[in-house]
Design a protein around this motif. Sequence first.
Motif, PDB file in Angstrom:
ATOM      1  N   LEU A  20       0.812  -0.951   0.068  1.00 19.71           N
ATOM      2  CA  LEU A  20       0.000   0.144  -0.090  1.00 19.71           C
ATOM      3  C   LEU A  20       0.964   1.126  -0.022  1.00 19.71           C
ATOM      4  N   ARG A  21       1.916   1.232   0.774  1.00 23.04           N
ATOM      5  CA  ARG A  21       3.027   2.359   0.910  1.00 23.04           C
ATOM      6  C   ARG A  21       3.588   2.356  -0.823  1.00 23.04           C
ATOM      7  N   LEU A  22       3.871   1.199  -1.248  1.00 18.59           N
ATOM      8  CA  LEU A  22       4.629   1.518  -2.681  1.00 18.59           C
ATOM      9  C   LEU A  22       3.423   1.854  -3.547  1.00 18.59           C
ATOM     10  N   SER A  23       2.438   1.600  -3.637  1.00 19.58           N
ATOM     11  CA  SER A  23       1.351   1.777  -4.302  1.00 19.58           C
ATOM     12  C   SER A  23       1.212   3.541  -4.469  1.00 19.58           C
ATOM     13  N   ARG A  24       1.075   3.981  -3.352  1.00 16.67           N
ATOM     14  CA  ARG A  24       1.069   5.400  -3.330  1.00 16.67           C
ATOM     15  C   ARG A  24       2.497   6.040  -3.730  1.00 16.67           C
ATOM     16  N   GLY A  25       3.424   5.538  -3.303  1.00 15.03           N
ATOM     17  CA  GLY A  25       4.816   6.096  -3.683  1.00 15.03           C
ATOM     18  C   GLY A  25       4.806   5.968  -5.238  1.00 15.03           C
ATOM     19  N   MET A  26       4.529   5.153  -5.912  1.00 14.64           N
ATOM     20  CA  MET A  26       4.446   4.946  -7.376  1.00 14.64           C
ATOM     21  C   MET A  26       3.649   6.101  -7.965  1.00 14.64           C
ATOM     22  N   THR A  27       2.540   6.469  -7.490  1.00 16.62           N
ATOM     23  CA  THR A  27       1.558   7.537  -8.121  1.00 16.62           C
ATOM     24  C   THR A  27       2.478   8.935  -7.867  1.00 16.62           C
ATOM     25  N   TYR A  28       3.302   9.265  -6.781  1.00 16.11           N
ATOM     26  CA  TYR A  28       3.996  10.283  -6.864  1.00 16.11           C
ATOM     27  C   TYR A  28       5.202  10.331  -7.633  1.00 16.11           C
ATOM     28  N   LYS A  29       5.569   8.995  -7.536  1.00 15.78           N
ATOM     29  CA  LYS A  29       7.024   8.991  -8.303  1.00 15.78           C
ATOM     30  C   LYS A  29       6.406   9.127 -10.014  1.00 15.78           C
ATOM     31  N   ALA A  30       5.579   8.581 -10.293  1.00 12.67           N
ATOM     32  CA  ALA A  30       5.177   8.886 -11.633  1.00 12.67           C
ATOM     33  C   ALA A  30       4.999  10.088 -12.070  1.00 12.67           C
ATOM     34  N   ALA A  31       4.259  11.165 -11.125  1.00 17.41           N
ATOM     35  CA  ALA A  31       3.992  12.470 -11.338  1.00 17.41           C
ATOM     36  C   ALA A  31       5.293  13.393 -11.210  1.00 17.41           C
ATOM     37  N   VAL A  32       6.203  13.030 -10.323  1.00 18.15           N
ATOM     38  CA  VAL A  32       7.531  13.835 -10.259  1.00 18.15           C
ATOM     39  C   VAL A  32       8.288  13.706 -11.370  1.00 18.15           C
ATOM     40  N   ALA A  33       8.123  12.305 -12.088  1.00 17.33           N
ATOM     41  CA  ALA A  33       9.135  12.069 -13.145  1.00 17.33           C
ATOM     42  C   ALA A  33       8.614  12.483 -14.379  1.00 17.33           C
ATOM     43  N   GLY A  34       7.430  13.237 -14.491  1.00  9.02           N
ATOM     44  CA  GLY A  34       6.813  13.555 -15.643  1.00  9.02           C
ATOM     45  C   GLY A  34       6.408  12.598 -16.563  1.00  9.02           C
ATOM     46  N   VAL A  35       6.303  11.389 -16.121  1.00  4.56           N
ATOM     47  CA  VAL A  35       5.646  10.444 -16.976  1.00  4.56           C
ATOM     48  C   VAL A  35       3.923  10.360 -17.174  1.00  4.56           C
ATOM     49  N   ASP A  36       3.490  10.196 -18.131  1.00  2.06           N
ATOM     50  CA  ASP A  36       2.057   9.974 -18.112  1.00  2.06           C
ATOM     51  C   ASP A  36       1.311   8.575 -17.736  1.00  2.06           C
ATOM     52  N   LEU A  37       1.671   8.439 -16.566  1.00  2.00           N
ATOM     53  CA  LEU A  37       1.083   7.305 -16.041  1.00  2.00           C
ATOM     54  C   LEU A  37       0.674   7.686 -14.682  1.00  2.00           C
ATOM     55  N   GLY A  38      -0.329   6.565 -14.062  1.00  2.00           N
ATOM     56  CA  GLY A  38      -0.901   6.891 -12.646  1.00  2.00           C
ATOM     57  C   GLY A  38       0.109   6.542 -11.619  1.00  2.00           C
ATOM     58  N   GLY A  39      -0.204   5.091 -11.053  1.00  2.00           N
ATOM     59  CA  GLY A  39       0.839   4.593 -10.032  1.00  2.00           C
ATOM     60  C   GLY A  39       0.058   3.504  -9.308  1.00  2.00           C
ATOM     61  N   GLY A  40       0.659   2.361  -9.133  1.00  2.00           N
ATOM     62  CA  GLY A  40       0.087   1.295  -8.529  1.00  2.00           C
ATOM     63  C   GLY A  40       1.153   0.146  -8.248  1.00  2.00           C
ATOM     64  N   LYS A  41       1.056  -0.926  -7.559  1.00  2.00           N
ATOM     65  CA  LYS A  41       2.094  -1.884  -7.179  1.00  2.00           C
ATOM     66  C   LYS A  41       1.248  -2.904  -6.971  1.00  2.00           C
ATOM     67  N   ALA A  42       2.368  -4.173  -7.372  1.00  2.00           N
ATOM     68  CA  ALA A  42       1.746  -5.550  -7.002  1.00  2.00           C
ATOM     69  C   ALA A  42       2.798  -6.380  -6.322  1.00  2.00           C
ATOM     70  N   VAL A  43       2.688  -6.962  -5.380  1.00  2.00           N
ATOM     71  CA  VAL A  43       3.354  -7.797  -4.676  1.00  2.00           C
ATOM     72  C   VAL A  43       3.048  -9.390  -4.738  1.00  2.00           C
ATOM     73  N   ILE A  44       3.795 -10.267  -4.881  1.00  2.00           N
ATOM     74  CA  ILE A  44       3.557 -11.607  -4.831  1.00  2.00           C
ATOM     75  C   ILE A  44       4.237 -12.120  -3.178  1.00  2.00           C
ATOM     76  N   ILE A  45       3.423 -12.584  -2.227  1.00  2.00           N
ATOM     77  CA  ILE A  45       3.872 -12.821  -1.133  1.00  2.00           C
ATOM     78  C   ILE A  45       4.686 -14.149  -0.934  1.00  2.00           C
ATOM     79  N   GLY A  46       6.259 -14.185  -0.870  1.00  2.00           N
ATOM     80  CA  GLY A  46       6.631 -15.093  -0.549  1.00  2.00           C
ATOM     81  C   GLY A  46       8.248 -15.212  -1.117  1.00  2.00           C
ATOM     82  N   ASP A  47       8.921 -16.096  -0.611  1.00  2.00           N
ATOM     83  CA  ASP A  47      10.562 -15.870  -0.823  1.00  2.00           C
ATOM     84  C   ASP A  47      10.736 -16.244  -2.307  1.00  2.00           C
ATOM     85  N   PRO A  48      11.352 -15.363  -3.183  1.00  2.00           N
ATOM     86  CA  PRO A  48      11.723 -15.654  -4.492  1.00  2.00           C
ATOM     87  C   PRO A  48      12.558 -16.736  -4.696  1.00  2.00           C
TER      88      PRO A  48
END
Length: 297
Positions: A5-33
Amino acid sequence: VTDVLRLSRGMTYKAAVAGVDLGGGKAVIIGDPATAKTDELLGAYAKFVQTLGGRYITAGDVGTNSNDLDIIGRNTDFVVGRNATVGGSGDSAPMTALGVFQSMRAAAQSHWGTPSLAGKTVGVEGTGKVGYELIKLLLADGATVLATDVNAGALDRVKADFPQVSIVDSIIDADLDVYAPCAMGATLTDTTARSIKAEVVCGAANNQLTVPEVENILRDRGITWTPDYVANGGGLIHVAGELKGNSAEEVKLKVEKIFDTVTEIFAKSKNDGILAGEAADAVAEARIAEAARVAKG
């Protein structure tokens, strides 16, 4: 779940500051890769992403690589960062590292009056895909580098390729000029912020502060902190460029401009008498608001 949830918010703000025309979201698969990641699991994840119909486009992060994204791409159209052999733009780690390096140069300019890291001691915490590339850039600029990682294999690679790097057990409490967190987030707590010896903090990790108030402690101690979602925006610029069909050179030039963005944020922080994190948020929120106005016609 809290982290994503923190990452998804961060991606939204990251996209805005970076000047790219994207929103922002994040997905996580829970488990040891190292143990849980299988072709079947990645395929199942891809099928879920496909059900979103393009509202979410997935990419790589901690625990995944371009080969994994190739597998994901067999079951969804909405994936970026695959290998060039299957039409992707490849690993985004070099551009993420370049953005962090440019941010660190901007922070050095603000703090010491020069953008060079030559003669500075930089501690890189996390030597995976991004940390490794960052070390390469720092050494080329003349910095002395200390490094640590919980992954022995990652450290072995650094030892073999960069014998001049000092491997240590802990970075955050070492004698440093620059602390570069490049692993998991939340390493800057109320306690560590009061004891850290570095004068500049700039790294690739997301959500470096456990809570925003930690930045007050850093500021009061005269420590320059670069907002993480600004510093690590190079990877997002890389994959956004893939969506737009930009060339590698066009992407690199845009990533290098992160230096200017960080410089502007520090200037806004100083001129408005606010924290750098608040200044970055203000820049992001202004662009988000403008996008909303445009969307409403």
